[in-house]
Motif scaffolding. Structure first.
Motif, PDB file in Angstrom:
ATOM      1  N   GLU A 172      28.866  33.831  46.814  1.00  0.00           N
ATOM      2  CA  GLU A 172      30.261  33.712  47.249  1.00  0.00           C
ATOM      3  C   GLU A 172      31.105  32.958  46.223  1.00  0.00           C
ATOM      4  N   MET A 173      30.511  31.952  45.570  1.00  0.00           N
ATOM      5  CA  MET A 173      31.233  31.243  44.507  1.00  0.00           C
ATOM      6  C   MET A 173      31.657  32.207  43.407  1.00  0.00           C
ATOM      7  N   VAL A 174      30.715  33.060  42.999  1.00  0.00           N
ATOM      8  CA  VAL A 174      30.994  34.018  41.930  1.00  0.00           C
ATOM      9  C   VAL A 174      32.074  34.999  42.371  1.00  0.00           C
ATOM     10  N   ARG A 175      31.987  35.445  43.619  1.00  0.00           N
ATOM     11  CA  ARG A 175      33.004  36.371  44.142  1.00  0.00           C
ATOM     12  C   ARG A 175      34.397  35.737  44.130  1.00  0.00           C
ATOM     13  N   ALA A 176      34.407  34.418  44.381  1.00  0.00           N
ATOM     14  CA  ALA A 176      35.684  33.692  44.407  1.00  0.00           C
ATOM     15  C   ALA A 176      36.173  33.323  43.008  1.00  0.00           C
ATOM     16  N   GLY A 177      35.401  33.685  41.989  1.00  0.00           N
ATOM     17  CA  GLY A 177      35.804  33.405  40.612  1.00  0.00           C
ATOM     18  C   GLY A 177      35.556  31.973  40.185  1.00  0.00           C
ATOM     19  N   ILE A 178      34.643  31.278  40.871  1.00  0.00           N
ATOM     20  CA  ILE A 178      34.331  29.888  40.542  1.00  0.00           C
ATOM     21  C   ILE A 178      33.030  29.852  39.749  1.00  0.00           C
ATOM     22  N   SER A 179      33.080  29.255  38.579  1.00  0.00           N
ATOM     23  CA  SER A 179      31.915  29.239  37.694  1.00  0.00           C
ATOM     24  C   SER A 179      30.978  28.076  38.014  1.00  0.00           C
ATOM     25  N   LEU A 180      29.683  28.360  38.002  1.00  0.00           N
ATOM     26  CA  LEU A 180      28.685  27.298  38.156  1.00  0.00           C
ATOM     27  C   LEU A 180      28.626  26.421  36.911  1.00  0.00           C
ATOM     28  N   GLY A 181      28.751  27.052  35.765  1.00  0.00           N
ATOM     29  CA  GLY A 181      28.563  26.337  34.512  1.00  0.00           C
ATOM     30  C   GLY A 181      27.099  26.341  34.108  1.00  0.00           C
ATOM     31  N   THR A 182      26.861  26.193  32.819  1.00  0.00           N
ATOM     32  CA  THR A 182      25.494  26.253  32.292  1.00  0.00           C
ATOM     33  C   THR A 182      24.584  25.206  32.918  1.00  0.00           C
TER      34      THR A 182
END
Length: 483
Positions: free
Chosen positions: A352-362
């Motif tokens: 869901e984070m990815v769908r919302a355009g929010i990056s986890l980061g390396t």
């Protein structure tokens, strides 16, 4: 890395001890970045003599003094009341052919405005424009703050509009500063213009500023409906009938949802979780849209208190209703479900984070992959890896996934992933070899151990230099990590 440690703002004495300890490390030498950071720490603590001593050291040791260093110096000298010292630093910077940036121009303008040198500040602004530097949000804020202090609110609103026409959007900090200025002089008409902009752009006030604005409108005998529309996350108190009708006509958020959100926040503050759960159940049943900030707060509080069921309910409801929660809420959810070993939920949250355009980061991506690997969940680790954008599929995240396969006894899968990593031109780090060697030794695959040990030695013998990804990888996988 030393600079990043200093930027975490440790206590002054510890920061200085760490700075001096680092200077004794073999092969390490402080540069303008670490010097500027420690200089900032002294300046913020109002230890101006110590700050000057650090600057003198930079000069004596021939450390490059860049525009950031000069800007920091003039800011802290002015903050300490030494405007002449700040002006001297500005002149020294230009005499040393260090070209000012928009940040340094803005900082110097603020110094001059704060010390009633309006004409000089105006000259600096013209010089900035002539140099080709375009004003940023901070520059415009400094100008508007000065005009507001001079009671020129018509000019403030003109600049407020012109900056938007120039493609520079006033941010939350700017709006808070201007609203607070309006409160001090009871300029409610200007406050209304700014509040309308905030409503249209989903910006909110800090709570103390909100209270000031509320009191200002009350004293002026004006409606506070617009103010409450802008800040629905603060609890709503009943107004008169006309105000409620106006609120219903103009706000895009239903009054019931605003009240429900306010009540939930109030119950959270009181730790009345039974009441919160009852309200949430009703909200879910009625498909009531809550403000994203309220939803995020509910998730964060419940996650912090290890109430995963309540946090999950709000998360799933936000997904169902298309409400975009904040990044901090996602991270709080990840934390609580990792702590409770609910690993399938971790994958859903990342999805869901990815769908919302929010990056986890390396760094966070690698830690999640590694953590799932420790829990013997290689499929979940692989899903997290697949969800990462291509630029985050690097030495760190590949190594984390390789470690996951070794943790789960899937040695061949781990070696296959290593081959894929190399085929994509991604360099192995020493940490990568640590993971592979530890895994192979545990499984008794002696011949392959020797092969990879030789590769590791060759890497070290070739004058190995690390980029930032490889440095993180070496820190995370510094020793045998497969158990």
């Amino acid at each position: 890395m030393v600079n990043q440690v200093l930027k975490t703002h440790p206590p002054l004495e510890k920061a200085w001890l760490f700075f001096n300890w680092a200077s004794e490390l073999k092969g390490f030498k402080h540069d303008q970045f670490t010097y500027t950071t420690i200089l900032d720490i002294f300046g913020e603590a109002r230890r101006i003599s110590s700050m000057r001593y650090v600057f003198q050291q930079m000069q004596e040791k021939g450390i490059k003094i860049d525009v950031v260093t000069y800007t920091s110096l003039l800011h802290w000298l002015s903050n300490d009341g030494d405007v002449d010292g700040a002006i001297k630093i500005w002149k020294d910077m230009k005499a040393n052919h260090c070209n000012p940036t928009v940040v340094s121009f803005t900082a110097y303008m603020k110094v001059l405005f704060d010390h009633n040198r309006e004409k000089e500040a105006a000259k600096v602004y013209k010089e900035m424009l002539q140099s080709g530097c375009s004003p940023n949000c901070c520059t415009y804020t400094v100008l508007m703050e000065h005009l507001a202090s001079s009671g020129k609110y018509k000019e403030v609103i003109e600049i407020f509009n012109k900056m938007q026409e120039a493609g520079v959007q006033p941010d939350k900090a700017t709006c808070n500063i201007l609203i607070q200025k309006c409160c001090k002089t009871s300029e409610t008409w200007a406050m209304t213009r700014i509040l309308r902009y905030m409503r249209e752009n989903s910006l909110v006030l800090r709570y103390p500023v909100y209270l000031e604005a509320l009191e200002t409108l009350k004293i002026a005998g004006e409606s506070d409906v617009l103010l409450r529309q802008v800040n629905p996350h603060f609890s709503i108190k009943g107004g008169n009938k006309d105000e409620k009708e106006e609120f219903n006509e103009n706000t895009t958020t239903d009054i019931n949802s605003v009240i429900d959100g306010g009540l939930i926040l109030d119950f959270l503050r009181r730790r009345n979780f039974v009441a919160v759960d009852c309200l949430l159940a009703g909200i879910v049943n009625k498909n009531t849209l809550l403000d994203p900030r309220v939803m995020s707060t509910i998730i964060e509080v419940n996650s912090a208190l290890c109430r995963p069921s309540a946090a999950l309910l709000v998360f799933e409801y936000s997904v169902k209703m298309g409400i975009r929660i904040e990044k901090t809420a996602y991270l709080a959810l990840l934390g609580v479900f990792i702590r409770t070993n609910s690993f399938p939920k971790v994958v859903d949250i990342v999805d869901e984070m990815v769908r919302a355009g929010i990056s986890l980061g390396t760094y966070l991506g690698a830690l999640l992959i590694y953590k799932l690997g420790c829990a013997r969940k290689p499929d979940s680790s692989a899903k997290i890896f697949d969800l990462l954008p291509d630029d985050q599929k690097n030495t760190v995240t590949y190594t984390a996934l390789i470690s996951t396969y070794f943790f789960s006894g899937k040695v061949d899968e781990g070696l296959k992933m290593f081959a894929t990593m190399k085929s994509k031109g991604i360099r192995a780090a020493l940490g990568t070899f640590n993971v592979i060697l530890a895994g192979l030794e545990k499984r008794g695959r002696v011949s392959e151990v020797e092969q990879f040990r030789k590769e590791k030695k060759n890497l070290q013998a070739d004058g190995y230099t690390q980029d930032i990804d490889e440095m993180i990888c070496n820190r995370l996988f510094a020793a045998d990590v497969v158990s």
